[in-house]
Design a protein around this motif. Sequence first.
Motif, PDB file in Angstrom:
ATOM      1  N   ARG A 120    -167.095 -25.343 -31.627  1.00  0.00           N
ATOM      2  CA  ARG A 120    -167.482 -25.153 -33.022  1.00  0.00           C
ATOM      3  C   ARG A 120    -167.968 -23.735 -33.296  1.00  0.00           C
ATOM      4  O   ARG A 120    -167.771 -23.211 -34.391  1.00  0.00           O
ATOM      5  CB  ARG A 120    -168.588 -26.138 -33.391  1.00  0.00           C
ATOM      6  CG  ARG A 120    -169.012 -26.108 -34.858  1.00  0.00           C
ATOM      7  CD  ARG A 120    -167.909 -26.587 -35.793  1.00  0.00           C
ATOM      8  NE  ARG A 120    -167.552 -27.957 -35.530  1.00  0.00           N
ATOM      9  CZ  ARG A 120    -168.166 -29.013 -36.065  1.00  0.00           C
ATOM     10  NH1 ARG A 120    -169.164 -28.847 -36.901  1.00  0.00           N
ATOM     11  NH2 ARG A 120    -167.771 -30.229 -35.772  1.00  0.00           N
ATOM     12  N   VAL A 121    -168.591 -23.101 -32.290  1.00  0.00           N
ATOM     13  CA  VAL A 121    -169.143 -21.757 -32.497  1.00  0.00           C
ATOM     14  C   VAL A 121    -168.693 -20.861 -31.349  1.00  0.00           C
ATOM     15  O   VAL A 121    -168.831 -21.210 -30.172  1.00  0.00           O
ATOM     16  CB  VAL A 121    -170.685 -21.781 -32.559  1.00  0.00           C
ATOM     17  CG1 VAL A 121    -171.215 -20.380 -32.855  1.00  0.00           C
ATOM     18  CG2 VAL A 121    -171.174 -22.778 -33.599  1.00  0.00           C
ATOM     19  N   LEU A 122    -168.142 -19.690 -31.709  1.00  0.00           N
ATOM     20  CA  LEU A 122    -167.764 -18.660 -30.738  1.00  0.00           C
ATOM     21  C   LEU A 122    -168.677 -17.467 -30.951  1.00  0.00           C
ATOM     22  O   LEU A 122    -168.717 -16.895 -32.041  1.00  0.00           O
ATOM     23  CB  LEU A 122    -166.308 -18.234 -30.942  1.00  0.00           C
ATOM     24  CG  LEU A 122    -165.215 -19.017 -30.225  1.00  0.00           C
ATOM     25  CD1 LEU A 122    -163.852 -18.445 -30.593  1.00  0.00           C
ATOM     26  CD2 LEU A 122    -165.400 -18.960 -28.714  1.00  0.00           C
ATOM     27  N   ILE A 123    -169.388 -17.085 -29.904  1.00  0.00           N
ATOM     28  CA  ILE A 123    -170.292 -15.932 -29.983  1.00  0.00           C
ATOM     29  C   ILE A 123    -169.763 -14.843 -29.059  1.00  0.00           C
ATOM     30  O   ILE A 123    -169.628 -15.058 -27.841  1.00  0.00           O
ATOM     31  CB  ILE A 123    -171.728 -16.315 -29.595  1.00  0.00           C
ATOM     32  CG1 ILE A 123    -172.256 -17.415 -30.529  1.00  0.00           C
ATOM     33  CG2 ILE A 123    -172.640 -15.094 -29.633  1.00  0.00           C
ATOM     34  CD1 ILE A 123    -173.651 -17.912 -30.163  1.00  0.00           C
ATOM     35  N   PHE A 124    -169.446 -13.692 -29.625  1.00  0.00           N
ATOM     36  CA  PHE A 124    -168.960 -12.541 -28.854  1.00  0.00           C
ATOM     37  C   PHE A 124    -170.162 -11.636 -28.573  1.00  0.00           C
ATOM     38  O   PHE A 124    -170.626 -10.919 -29.459  1.00  0.00           O
ATOM     39  CB  PHE A 124    -167.886 -11.782 -29.632  1.00  0.00           C
ATOM     40  CG  PHE A 124    -166.614 -12.547 -29.833  1.00  0.00           C
ATOM     41  CD1 PHE A 124    -165.523 -12.309 -29.015  1.00  0.00           C
ATOM     42  CD2 PHE A 124    -166.504 -13.520 -30.810  1.00  0.00           C
ATOM     43  CE1 PHE A 124    -164.340 -13.015 -29.184  1.00  0.00           C
ATOM     44  CE2 PHE A 124    -165.338 -14.237 -30.986  1.00  0.00           C
ATOM     45  CZ  PHE A 124    -164.245 -13.987 -30.166  1.00  0.00           C
ATOM     46  N   ASP A 125    -170.658 -11.672 -27.352  1.00  0.00           N
ATOM     47  CA  ASP A 125    -171.843 -10.889 -27.007  1.00  0.00           C
ATOM     48  C   ASP A 125    -171.447  -9.526 -26.445  1.00  0.00           C
ATOM     49  O   ASP A 125    -170.384  -9.386 -25.822  1.00  0.00           O
ATOM     50  CB  ASP A 125    -172.681 -11.655 -25.980  1.00  0.00           C
ATOM     51  CG  ASP A 125    -174.088 -11.093 -25.853  1.00  0.00           C
ATOM     52  OD1 ASP A 125    -174.537 -10.399 -26.792  1.00  0.00           O
ATOM     53  OD2 ASP A 125    -174.738 -11.356 -24.825  1.00  0.00           O
ATOM     54  N   GLU A 126    -172.312  -8.541 -26.677  1.00  0.00           N
ATOM     55  CA  GLU A 126    -172.100  -7.165 -26.203  1.00  0.00           C
ATOM     56  C   GLU A 126    -170.726  -6.647 -26.621  1.00  0.00           C
ATOM     57  O   GLU A 126    -169.991  -6.046 -25.832  1.00  0.00           O
ATOM     58  CB  GLU A 126    -172.253  -7.093 -24.679  1.00  0.00           C
ATOM     59  CG  GLU A 126    -173.567  -7.643 -24.168  1.00  0.00           C
ATOM     60  CD  GLU A 126    -174.792  -6.906 -24.709  1.00  0.00           C
ATOM     61  OE1 GLU A 126    -174.623  -5.844 -25.339  1.00  0.00           O
ATOM     62  OE2 GLU A 126    -175.914  -7.391 -24.505  1.00  0.00           O
ATOM     63  N   PHE A 127    -170.388  -6.885 -27.856  1.00  0.00           N
ATOM     64  CA  PHE A 127    -169.046  -6.543 -28.319  1.00  0.00           C
ATOM     65  C   PHE A 127    -168.818  -5.032 -28.365  1.00  0.00           C
ATOM     66  O   PHE A 127    -167.680  -4.585 -28.419  1.00  0.00           O
ATOM     67  CB  PHE A 127    -168.801  -7.152 -29.704  1.00  0.00           C
ATOM     68  CG  PHE A 127    -167.363  -7.111 -30.129  1.00  0.00           C
ATOM     69  CD1 PHE A 127    -166.437  -7.960 -29.547  1.00  0.00           C
ATOM     70  CD2 PHE A 127    -166.924  -6.209 -31.085  1.00  0.00           C
ATOM     71  CE1 PHE A 127    -165.110  -7.930 -29.923  1.00  0.00           C
ATOM     72  CE2 PHE A 127    -165.587  -6.165 -31.463  1.00  0.00           C
ATOM     73  CZ  PHE A 127    -164.682  -7.027 -30.877  1.00  0.00           C
ATOM     74  N   HIS A 128    -169.902  -4.261 -28.340  1.00  0.00           N
ATOM     75  CA  HIS A 128    -169.736  -2.802 -28.399  1.00  0.00           C
ATOM     76  C   HIS A 128    -168.944  -2.266 -27.213  1.00  0.00           C
ATOM     77  O   HIS A 128    -168.390  -1.172 -27.263  1.00  0.00           O
ATOM     78  CB  HIS A 128    -171.107  -2.116 -28.430  1.00  0.00           C
ATOM     79  CG  HIS A 128    -171.841  -2.192 -27.125  1.00  0.00           C
ATOM     80  ND1 HIS A 128    -172.590  -3.282 -26.766  1.00  0.00           N
ATOM     81  CD2 HIS A 128    -171.917  -1.329 -26.090  1.00  0.00           C
ATOM     82  CE1 HIS A 128    -173.114  -3.082 -25.574  1.00  0.00           C
ATOM     83  NE2 HIS A 128    -172.715  -1.901 -25.132  1.00  0.00           N
ATOM     84  N   GLU A 129    -168.874  -3.041 -26.124  1.00  0.00           N
ATOM     85  CA  GLU A 129    -168.125  -2.559 -24.959  1.00  0.00           C
ATOM     86  C   GLU A 129    -166.624  -2.514 -25.236  1.00  0.00           C
ATOM     87  O   GLU A 129    -165.886  -1.815 -24.535  1.00  0.00           O
ATOM     88  CB  GLU A 129    -168.403  -3.445 -23.746  1.00  0.00           C
ATOM     89  CG  GLU A 129    -169.840  -3.343 -23.266  1.00  0.00           C
ATOM     90  CD  GLU A 129    -169.988  -3.801 -21.837  1.00  0.00           C
ATOM     91  OE1 GLU A 129    -168.965  -3.902 -21.118  1.00  0.00           O
ATOM     92  OE2 GLU A 129    -171.118  -4.049 -21.418  1.00  0.00           O
ATOM     93  N   ARG A 130    -166.181  -3.273 -26.235  1.00  0.00           N
ATOM     94  CA  ARG A 130    -164.792  -3.241 -26.686  1.00  0.00           C
ATOM     95  C   ARG A 130    -163.811  -3.445 -25.540  1.00  0.00           C
ATOM     96  O   ARG A 130    -162.851  -2.690 -25.356  1.00  0.00           O
ATOM     97  CB  ARG A 130    -164.504  -1.939 -27.431  1.00  0.00           C
ATOM     98  CG  ARG A 130    -165.371  -1.721 -28.649  1.00  0.00           C
ATOM     99  CD  ARG A 130    -165.225  -2.851 -29.669  1.00  0.00           C
ATOM    100  NE  ARG A 130    -163.843  -3.099 -29.988  1.00  0.00           N
ATOM    101  CZ  ARG A 130    -163.165  -2.346 -30.857  1.00  0.00           C
ATOM    102  NH1 ARG A 130    -163.773  -1.362 -31.489  1.00  0.00           N
ATOM    103  NH2 ARG A 130    -161.908  -2.619 -31.108  1.00  0.00           N
ATOM    104  N   ASN A 131    -164.086  -4.477 -24.730  1.00  0.00           N
ATOM    105  CA  ASN A 131    -163.159  -4.829 -23.668  1.00  0.00           C
ATOM    106  C   ASN A 131    -161.833  -5.294 -24.264  1.00  0.00           C
ATOM    107  O   ASN A 131    -161.785  -5.844 -25.362  1.00  0.00           O
ATOM    108  CB  ASN A 131    -163.740  -5.950 -22.796  1.00  0.00           C
ATOM    109  CG  ASN A 131    -164.921  -5.477 -21.984  1.00  0.00           C
ATOM    110  OD1 ASN A 131    -165.013  -4.293 -21.670  1.00  0.00           O
ATOM    111  ND2 ASN A 131    -165.823  -6.373 -21.666  1.00  0.00           N
ATOM    112  N   LEU A 132    -160.786  -5.091 -23.501  1.00  0.00           N
ATOM    113  CA  LEU A 132    -159.453  -5.492 -23.934  1.00  0.00           C
ATOM    114  C   LEU A 132    -159.423  -6.971 -24.306  1.00  0.00           C
ATOM    115  O   LEU A 132    -158.954  -7.345 -25.383  1.00  0.00           O
ATOM    116  CB  LEU A 132    -158.451  -5.205 -22.810  1.00  0.00           C
ATOM    117  CG  LEU A 132    -157.055  -5.809 -22.958  1.00  0.00           C
ATOM    118  CD1 LEU A 132    -156.365  -5.244 -24.181  1.00  0.00           C
ATOM    119  CD2 LEU A 132    -156.233  -5.555 -21.691  1.00  0.00           C
ATOM    120  N   LEU A 133    -159.946  -7.825 -23.424  1.00  0.00           N
ATOM    121  CA  LEU A 133    -159.852  -9.258 -23.669  1.00  0.00           C
ATOM    122  C   LEU A 133    -160.744  -9.699 -24.816  1.00  0.00           C
ATOM    123  O   LEU A 133    -160.430 -10.659 -25.519  1.00  0.00           O
ATOM    124  CB  LEU A 133    -160.206 -10.026 -22.392  1.00  0.00           C
ATOM    125  CG  LEU A 133    -159.259  -9.794 -21.207  1.00  0.00           C
ATOM    126  CD1 LEU A 133    -159.646 -10.670 -20.023  1.00  0.00           C
ATOM    127  CD2 LEU A 133    -157.811 -10.048 -21.598  1.00  0.00           C
TER     128      LEU A 133
END
Length: 890
Positions: A120-133
């Motif tokens: 139900r909820v997707l949390i993208f943590d530390e997104f500043h790293e901008r990993n490919l995946l």
Amino acid sequence: MDASLPIHRIRDGIVGALITGNRLVVVAPTGSGKTTQVPQMVLDAGLAGQDRIVILQPRRVAARTVAARVAWERKGRLGGEVGYQVRFEDHTSLGTRICFITEGILLRWLQEDPELRGIRVLIFDEFHERNLLSDVALALAREIQRVHRPDLKIVVMSATLDAEPVAAYLDNCPVLQSECSMFPVEVRYPEHGDRRPITEQAADAVETILQSGEAGDILVFMPGMGEIQSTLNALRTLRAPERLALIPLHGELPPEEQDRAFQPHPGRKIVVATNVAETSVTIDGIRHVVDSGLARIARYDAERGIGTLGIEEISRASADQRKGRAGRTAPGTCHRLWTESGHLNRPERHTPEIQRSDLAEVVLLLHSLGIRNAAAFDWLDKPDPQAVERAEILLRTLGALQPRAPQQAPQGNDSSAGRTIGGASDDHAAAPSARAHDDLTPVGRRMLRLPMHPRFARMLVEASRHQCVPAAAMCAALVSGRDLMMRLGRDDKSTAGARELFEGSAQSDFHTLMRACQFAKNRGYSVEACRRYGINARAAREVEQTFQQFLQVARREGLLNSSTPEVEPAADEGDALLRSIMTGFIDQLCVRRDQGTLECHLTGARTGTLMRESVVQNSPLFVAASIREVPSRGRGTITLLGLASHVSREWILETFPDRLHTTLEHLFDRGHRRVAALKVERFEDLIMAHEHQREPDPAAAGHCLADAWNRGWFELPKFDHDIRQFIARCHLVAAAMPDIEFPRFDRARLVDCLGRAFAGLTLAKEAQAVPLREAVIGELAPEQREWLDELAPRSIPWPDDRKVKLLFPEPTGEEEDGPAEPEAQVKLHECFSLRSHPVICEGRVPVRLWLCAPDGKRLDSTTDWPVFRKTQYPRLKSTLLKKYPGVGWL
């Protein structure tokens, strides 16, 4: 939950935004508690219903340690209400509600369920790293939410994220910022740059902290495992006034060793870490940071198909992230090992990984989801189209994708021409739900099930056919990690001699490495025993771990019988293993130039040099599993080919028959100045073999001679001034009067023309004797020649009833060339009788008149005589009267 953490100040905003909407960006400083607290807030507010909350972490270390922390806070066991899943490790259960995973796991889940039901909820943590995946996962989640799952909630979190572009990408969703009453951190820079090794500088900075009497543990950032070990060695020589615990921390350590960094210690902890400690994971007690300012960054050169892993300077944002680790529990210090002025010259943020990575694995996944145009997919940041194209080429070469069909224009009003899935255009990148519309081959589907690079997946799929999966899994493990064997210097005779113990076959370098790995395993991975034989003991241990993981996957996917007892990889699998290796690296097929050199030709018009340590010294045809660029004395860089394996042409013909092409080609031999006819066999663009033919094709031989002349390899005396002027006139008419569609006599047309004139000839001297005038003029129809004489005459009439010859500038070869004025040379005083300026091409092109003195010396030029006579001539008249008094100057 820990309600004292700063993130709780915006709890109501987070919950409210997710009740009224389904997208949110949260920016909260390091140490604010966002990673551990936000998932609990969402769960306790009932926003997930009975479904899961999934938190994506960029690193396995973070996923595991944060899950353990949250499970402890909620007084439960790890794997119960709170769990984690990373590659080859699953600590979840049916009752898991909060699940920390790496991005790759989410992408695997998408293959099983493209609508992510149960989440139900997707949390993208530390997104500043901008990993490919992470970029791929966010793009796919956004599309799923838009097309199929409006109930799916997406939260993007970071400490140093530039929130505006991300919020705009998520349809201008709300952005919440948390203020964190972090303790002050004093940043210290050296006054001058230091040329010593960064490990020595770091040890000095640690010693300064210890001698200052300032309390607190120390976190040292280094770019890689080698630098971590060197730093630890340097720290062991310090005379510390207290007991120290020197602890390494990086992603390749076993979990129990990683945990040492987070556990309390009676002494003072000095943790030396890679950037795994930069985000997500907070190490309690850290009050001082020593930052090398470096990180190991993977980059992929899409143009040459070469990947590099180099040490680069981190961005200012990453430096701030590292600094924040020192101000969590008390005032701290951050010792940066670069100057303050150097800090200002660093980039604000680093390049997103999607713009610097090999995209093969991601592109395969997108194709499996029905997304056939990865370059046009709606990314937050577009990848390099060349990298996408190279990934597509690799996957088709490996046989994972169907051959690309010729594009056909949609007919009529067929609304299905731009296929849609739930309203999403295929050209725009369809939502991941149309498995029936993907273009994977049966081999590609089996590859997709294996969580590894498509090269290794293809190796294992092929190995299952030849019943050598354990050996192929070992080879995949050997090439997927660090170098097992140390590179030897030319004078390192003793180690080179010891290494010969492993060289039992001249067919493949993998045989050597497999024997070396077995040797290290038999010696218990003893560092000293391995070093004597040039083996990296730590790398050997990692290879064994990866090998076992690959075997586990192979069993799970049916490539290896699950009832088969434990197996050891055999280095003497013969052709079966070599054929499996070939399939994984067929796009890196190499042909030796000759047996006297290590220089090789590769596919993609590349060249390289086989490593001198390679045992594959006698194979004219091989694949190189390792291609790397290294500095070379006096030559800039050199491309080294390693991990070579012998290849037979028959294997290629059997496995990749559609990639082999045989053609009759005609090449100009510049030494003998003649055309040679060759039967050429190519794999893709790489010439594998050639055979001289006695009888050349007459037309092709003629065209080859014409092309050689065009390249300047010999002269044509009969291609004289008259012919060149004819071509220049044609070019002028075509450029000046495009409405009549006059044929443009460009170089391609000329080569075709001369090729027909030389048909049946093979020698340059024969071509030099051929009359060319009629051949060139014959390119125009009789009526076109008449138009040419009328529109671009070779001379123009003069008022005194004579003809003035025109000289036409030769075209430069650029298609966009405009009409260049023809030229005529006349004496200035003979122009007084002109009533108007001479023009050609029905008045569209003026003639450039070169005006000369009575003795023929050029004075000036003009394309408008009446204007010249009125403006320029008066300034010349007095001089001309004095110098040429006998002429009637008007």
